[in-house]
Design a protein around this motif. Structure first.
Motif, PDB file in Angstrom:
ATOM      1  N   SER A  94      43.245  36.244  41.743  1.00 61.40           N
ATOM      2  CA  SER A  94      41.793  36.345  41.612  1.00 61.40           C
ATOM      3  C   SER A  94      41.331  35.626  40.340  1.00 61.40           C
ATOM      4  O   SER A  94      42.108  35.436  39.401  1.00 61.40           O
ATOM      5  CB  SER A  94      41.354  37.812  41.578  1.00 61.40           C
ATOM      6  OG  SER A  94      41.862  38.468  40.434  1.00 61.40           O
ATOM      7  N   SER A  95      40.074  35.227  40.336  1.00 66.93           N
ATOM      8  CA  SER A  95      39.483  34.544  39.180  1.00 66.93           C
ATOM      9  C   SER A  95      38.341  35.371  38.634  1.00 66.93           C
ATOM     10  O   SER A  95      37.689  36.121  39.365  1.00 66.93           O
ATOM     11  CB  SER A  95      38.946  33.173  39.582  1.00 66.93           C
ATOM     12  OG  SER A  95      39.998  32.353  39.992  1.00 66.93           O
ATOM     13  N   GLN A  96      38.089  35.187  37.353  1.00 62.91           N
ATOM     14  CA  GLN A  96      37.004  35.902  36.702  1.00 62.91           C
ATOM     15  C   GLN A  96      36.385  34.996  35.647  1.00 62.91           C
ATOM     16  O   GLN A  96      37.100  34.320  34.913  1.00 62.91           O
ATOM     17  CB  GLN A  96      37.539  37.170  36.045  1.00 62.91           C
ATOM     18  CG  GLN A  96      36.516  38.010  35.347  1.00 62.91           C
ATOM     19  CD  GLN A  96      37.122  39.276  34.760  1.00 62.91           C
ATOM     20  OE1 GLN A  96      38.322  39.512  34.855  1.00 62.91           O
ATOM     21  NE2 GLN A  96      36.294  40.088  34.153  1.00 62.91           N
ATOM     22  N   GLN A  97      35.066  34.972  35.583  1.00 63.39           N
ATOM     23  CA  GLN A  97      34.382  34.228  34.536  1.00 63.39           C
ATOM     24  C   GLN A  97      34.137  35.194  33.384  1.00 63.39           C
ATOM     25  O   GLN A  97      33.608  36.290  33.579  1.00 63.39           O
ATOM     26  CB  GLN A  97      33.057  33.653  35.026  1.00 63.39           C
ATOM     27  CG  GLN A  97      32.394  32.781  33.992  1.00 63.39           C
ATOM     28  CD  GLN A  97      31.199  32.019  34.544  1.00 63.39           C
ATOM     29  OE1 GLN A  97      31.083  31.820  35.736  1.00 63.39           O
ATOM     30  NE2 GLN A  97      30.321  31.608  33.673  1.00 63.39           N
ATOM     31  N   CYS A  98      34.517  34.783  32.173  1.00 65.59           N
ATOM     32  CA  CYS A  98      34.375  35.625  30.993  1.00 65.59           C
ATOM     33  C   CYS A  98      33.430  34.973  29.988  1.00 65.59           C
ATOM     34  O   CYS A  98      33.236  33.766  30.005  1.00 65.59           O
ATOM     35  CB  CYS A  98      35.742  35.842  30.340  1.00 65.59           C
ATOM     36  SG  CYS A  98      36.926  36.654  31.424  1.00 65.59           S
ATOM     37  N   TRP A 124      43.918  35.578  37.254  1.00 67.96           N
ATOM     38  CA  TRP A 124      44.838  36.699  37.059  1.00 67.96           C
ATOM     39  C   TRP A 124      46.092  36.527  37.919  1.00 67.96           C
ATOM     40  O   TRP A 124      46.086  35.753  38.878  1.00 67.96           O
ATOM     41  CB  TRP A 124      44.114  38.002  37.392  1.00 67.96           C
ATOM     42  CG  TRP A 124      42.991  38.265  36.443  1.00 67.96           C
ATOM     43  CD1 TRP A 124      41.660  38.105  36.679  1.00 67.96           C
ATOM     44  CD2 TRP A 124      43.096  38.693  35.090  1.00 67.96           C
ATOM     45  NE1 TRP A 124      40.930  38.419  35.557  1.00 67.96           N
ATOM     46  CE2 TRP A 124      41.782  38.786  34.571  1.00 67.96           C
ATOM     47  CE3 TRP A 124      44.169  39.015  34.248  1.00 67.96           C
ATOM     48  CZ2 TRP A 124      41.524  39.182  33.261  1.00 67.96           C
ATOM     49  CZ3 TRP A 124      43.902  39.418  32.941  1.00 67.96           C
ATOM     50  CH2 TRP A 124      42.600  39.497  32.459  1.00 67.96           C
TER      51      TRP A 124
END
Length: 68
Positions: free
Chosen positions: A14-18, A10
């Motif tokens: 920050s990172s996000q696993q989708c 983002w």
């Protein structure tokens, strides 16, 4: 219809696993490409809707994880 996970970084770093119930997301999002947030949300929602539809066609119900 292989499921897949993909990572999102983002604008705040920050990172996000989708999760996607289908590999169709690879047709909507190109790895390593930077998208404006609005465009990313549009593309991601479209891909997840298609993936959920594929689950519905195969199993008779949509993917709750993709819809969330």
């Amino acid at each position: 219809m292989p499921e897949m996970y993909f990572a999102v970084r983002w604008p705040d770093g920050s990172s996000q696993q989708c999760y996607s119930p289908s590999s169709v997301v690879a047709e909507y999002l190109e790895p390593g490409t930077r998208y404006p947030v609005g465009e990313f949300v549009e593309r991601g929602c479209a891909a997840l809707a298609v993936g959920s539809g594929r689950v519905r066609e195969k199993h008779g119900f949509e993917c709750g994880s993709a819809l969330a």
